[in-house]
Design an enzyme around this catalytic site. Structure first.
Site, short mmCIF file in Angstrom:
data_model
loop_
_atom_site.label_atom_id
_atom_site.label_comp_id
_atom_site.label_asym_id
_atom_site.label_seq_id
_atom_site.Cartn_x
_atom_site.Cartn_y
_atom_site.Cartn_z
CD GLN A 191 8.22 20.19 4.71
OE1 GLN A 191 7.07 20.13 4.28
NE2 GLN A 191 9.00 19.13 4.78
CB SER A 195 5.66 21.37 9.09
OG SER A 195 5.36 21.97 7.85
CG ASN A 196 2.84 24.79 7.99
OD1 ASN A 196 3.12 25.55 7.06
ND2 ASN A 196 2.42 23.55 7.78
CE1 TYR A 208 1.01 16.78 2.50
CE2 TYR A 208 2.88 15.60 1.61
CZ TYR A 208 2.34 16.72 2.20
OH TYR A 208 3.17 17.78 2.46
NE ARG A 231 6.25 20.54 -16.05
CZ ARG A 231 4.99 20.92 -15.96
NH1 ARG A 231 4.26 20.59 -14.91
NH2 ARG A 231 4.45 21.65 -16.92
CB ILE A 232 10.95 14.31 -11.66
CG1 ILE A 232 9.53 14.42 -11.09
CG2 ILE A 232 11.87 13.55 -10.70
CD1 ILE A 232 8.79 13.09 -10.96
CB VAL A 265 4.42 12.93 -2.94
CG1 VAL A 265 5.62 12.46 -3.75
CG2 VAL A 265 4.50 12.42 -1.51
CE LYS A 286 2.20 17.57 -7.72
NZ LYS A 286 1.37 18.15 -8.77
P1 A2P Z 1 3.37 18.97 -12.17
O1 A2P Z 1 3.25 18.19 -10.89
O2 A2P Z 1 2.15 18.85 -13.03
O3 A2P Z 1 4.65 18.71 -12.91
P2 A2P Z 1 5.82 23.41 -5.67
O4 A2P Z 1 6.92 22.42 -5.59
O5 A2P Z 1 6.23 24.81 -5.37
O6 A2P Z 1 4.62 23.01 -4.86
O7 A2P Z 1 5.33 23.45 -7.20
C1 A2P Z 1 4.70 22.34 -7.77
C2 A2P Z 1 3.96 22.75 -9.03
O8 A2P Z 1 4.91 23.19 -10.02
C3 A2P Z 1 3.20 21.62 -9.64
O9 A2P Z 1 2.01 22.15 -10.19
C4 A2P Z 1 4.13 21.08 -10.73
O10 A2P Z 1 3.38 20.54 -11.79
C5 A2P Z 1 4.85 22.33 -11.17
N1 A2P Z 1 6.24 22.06 -11.57
C6 A2P Z 1 7.17 21.38 -10.87
N2 A2P Z 1 8.36 21.40 -11.49
C7 A2P Z 1 8.19 22.10 -12.63
C8 A2P Z 1 9.04 22.47 -13.70
N3 A2P Z 1 10.33 22.11 -13.71
N4 A2P Z 1 8.52 23.20 -14.72
C9 A2P Z 1 7.22 23.58 -14.70
N5 A2P Z 1 6.36 23.26 -13.72
C10 A2P Z 1 6.83 22.54 -12.68
#
Ligand code: A2P
Length: 275
Positions: A162, A140-141, A57, A237-238, A27, A231
């Site tokens: 992480q 992390s890092n 965050y 998408r989740i 998040v 994220k």
């Molecule tokens: P959003 O939060 O608007 O859905 P990471 O996990 O590498 O940091 O990537 C996160 C980014 O990828 C966010 O901008 C998120 O947008 C986008 N994102 C996460 N899952 C998907 C998905 N399944 N398809 C397209 N974009 C995604």
């Protein structure tokens, strides 16, 4: 998606005897309000059992609210937060986090980055475990040299590092050094903060499997044994990002993705350090 916290592909054992679910919701950059509450609740409804936040965050209250709204029992959920290393005392800062989250403990507490060196915060991190504020502690890092310095001094070694990790940032030497020291490497930005979703090689593999690029990138990490914390604030998408335990990439797919690495197999955790 079912994600038992026991064994098998959906969880990874930690050196301290605990387990970490292979898939979590990250998040970072999610607003501390409805957006975050909803994302956490949707993830838990979709079967995620792992939520990753941080003091930096500013959304721990919403994470706690999302957990409560989901109705999923606390003991089924793996919650991570991170010590903000511009503060002095990991114990005091975790007490603040627990208050904001509305929890009695976190499953994993990690030093967010090695600000001011890799070792000074560690005695305080160890203390959080003794106080039962944190079940597991990690970092992390951290690059290989920083892990080595920390291991020299730690009474309780870190069990997680992480880092930014995906096929384009494969960091093979860091990954191997973590494994050699019984530290689970966990991937943040597994989708390259969304940048790698349009890559043609990823798209080709996705098409061949009837999957999405996001699912292919996450699956690559899972097949390497690396917990993933994508994220998203969008419910579809989740849900999509959780459908990664019902297909398999071939050895050839894995190799094609491995070769996308742009870090030269580095032992570093970050190319651009903000600290
Ligand atoms: P959003 O939060 O608007 O859905 P990471 O996990 O590498 O940091 O990537 C996160 C980014 O990828 C966010 O901008 C998120 O947008 C986008 N994102 C996460 N899952 C998907 C998905 N399944 N398809 C397209 N974009 C995604």
């Amino acid at each position: 998606m079912s994600q038992p916290t026991g064994s098998g592909e959906s969880a990874h054992g930690l050196a301290d005897g605990n387990t970490i679910p292979m898939l979590g919701l990250g998040v970072w950059q999610v607003e501390n309000e409805r957006e975050c509450v909803d994302a956490v609740r949707w993830a838990l409804e979709a079967g995620y059992r792992h939520i990753d936040t941080a003091q930096a965050y500013g959304n721990e209250e919403s994470v706690g609210m999302g957990i409560r709204e989901s109705g999923v029992p606390r003991e089924e959920i793996f919650v991570t937060t991170k010590f903000f290393p511009r503060r002095r005392d990991p114990v005091v800062e975790l007490e603040g986090s627990l208050g904001r989250l509305g929890l009695e403990f976190v499953d994993l507490y990690i030093v967010h980055w090695p600000a001011g060196g890799p070792t000074w915060a560690w005695p305080g991190m160890e203390r959080t475990r003794e106080l039962d504020y944190a079940r597991s502690i990690g970092v992390s890092n951290f690059a290989v040299g920083e892990i080595d310095d920390l291991l020299q001094e730690a009474q309780q070694p870190p069990v997680v590092n992480q880092v930014l990790f995906n096929p384009f940032a494969y960091r093979k030497r860091l990954f191997e050094a973590c494994a050699a020291n019984d530290i689970v490497l966990e991937a943040y930005s597994p989708l390259g903060t969304g940048r790698h979703l349009d890559d043609p090689a990823v798209a080709q593999i996705a098409d061949a499997h009837g999957r999405t690029p996001a699912q292919v990138l996450l699956r690559w990490g899972i097949q390497h044994g690396v917990p993933q914390i994508p994220k998203s604030t969008h419910q579809p998408r989740i849900v999509e990002n959780a459908q990664v335990f019902d297909f398999e990439l071939s050895e050839e797919d894995m190799q094609t993705l491995d070769e996308l690495d742009q870090t030269g197999g580095t032992d570093c955790a970050r190319e651009d350090k903000w600290w």
